[in-house]
Design an enzyme around this catalytic site. Sequence first.
Site, PDB file in Angstrom:
ATOM      1  N   ALA A 203       0.810  -1.217   0.000  1.00  0.00           N
ATOM      2  CA  ALA A 203       0.000   0.000   0.000  1.00  0.00           C
ATOM      3  C   ALA A 203       0.845   1.270   0.000  1.00  0.00           C
ATOM      4  CB  ALA A 203      -0.944  -0.014   1.199  1.00  0.00           C
TER       5      ALA A 203
ATOM      6  N   LYS B 192      -0.051 -16.629  -0.332  1.00  0.00           N
ATOM      7  CA  LYS B 192       1.240 -15.944  -0.404  1.00  0.00           C
ATOM      8  C   LYS B 192       1.621 -15.355   0.950  1.00  0.00           C
ATOM      9  CE  LYS B 192      -0.485 -11.544  -0.503  1.00  0.00           C
ATOM     10  NZ  LYS B 192      -0.035 -10.281   0.129  1.00  0.00           N
TER      11      LYS B 192
END
Length: 351
Positions: free
Chosen positions: A154, A206
Site C-alpha cells: 500500500a 502468499k
Amino acid sequence: MVEKLKVSVIGSGNWGSCIARICAENTASSDMFEKDIRMWVFEELVNGRKLTEIINEQHENIKYLPNIKLPTNLIAIPDVVEAAKDANILVFVLPHQFVYKVCESLKGVLSTNCRAISLIKGLDLRDNELALFSEEIERILDIPCAALSGANIASEVAEKHFGEATVACRDIEKEGPIYVALFNTNYFDIRVIGDWRGLQVCGALKNVVAVASGIVDGLRLGNNTKAAVIRQGLLEMRRFGKTFFGGVHTETFFESCGVADLITTCAGGRNRRVTEAFVLTGKPIDELEKEMLNGQKLQGTITAAEIYEFLSSHNMTREFPLFTIVYRIIYEKAPPSSLIENLRTHQSFDK
C-alpha cells in the site's frame, strides 16, 4: 442518458484508503461514475477526534495512511449501511474476520443492480471446508462479486510507484471495462482474467509463504534460502489451488496476483517484517502486532492456522511441508531452524 455508477468503498485501513484514493481520482474525471465516493470508516478516536471528521476535514487518514492527501470527493462515513446505500459498486477491502458481520448488516438494503469486488486476501474455514470471500459475498448479498489482487504494497502504491494488479470476474466482456475504468491509472496497471478462484487462492496463501520468508530473515540465512522458500511456496500454492478449488488455472500463478505478489510480499510485506521480529526477539505474534502494526493484524499467521486445520482434517499435511512447518513454528513452538530441515527432507516434493 446512461445512469452514472455510484461507488462505495467498504474499509479504510492503509490499503482501503489507498484504493479509495485511486477510485476517487478516477471517478472525478470519468463520465461512467458519480464523482463522489463514500468510504466506510470504522469510527475511532485519534488524538481525541473522530477519524471520519479528520479524514473529511484534512483529507488524510492520519492513522492508517499518514502523509498522503486524499481527494476531496472521497467522503468518510461511519455507518456502513449509509455508506453502501444506493451504491452500484461495492469495493470490499477490510480484514477478513469482519466480512460476515458487515455483509449481514447490508442484507436487504442494496440496490437491485449492485455488484461488488473483493480486495480481501484470505480464505475462510468453516466446518472443515474453505470458502472464497468473493463467493461468500455473492451468497450473502445475492450480488455478483469480482476480485482484485496483485503485487501491491500500500505505501508504494500511495507514493504512486508503478505497479500492477489483477482483476478476476465471471463476465470479462461486461464487467472488465468497468473495473479497468475504476482502478486503472498510469501507475496502477490492471489486467482482467476469468479465474477468480485462482486469484484469491494466491492472495491468501502468499501471506503464509511471507511468514516463512520472515523466519528466513530472522535466522539471517540470506537470499539463496529465501529463494528456495519462495519456490517451494509457489509449488504448494499451485498444488493447493488445483487440489481443492475447481477451475483454477496454472496461468493465474504467473499473473500479478500470483508470483509477483508472492515476491513482493516476501521481500517487503508486514507478514515478513513481523515474523522476522518474532524470530529475533522471541516475543509472541500478538504482542509484535501491537508494537509494529498500528492496530492492524497479520493475515499470514491466521491463514497458516486455518490451512493447517484444513489439511489436518484431510490427512494431507505431508503434501504441504512448508505450510505445515510454518504453522508449527508459529503456534507449536517448533524451532525456527526446523523450516530448513523440513524443506530439505521434502526436496523431491511435487514431481
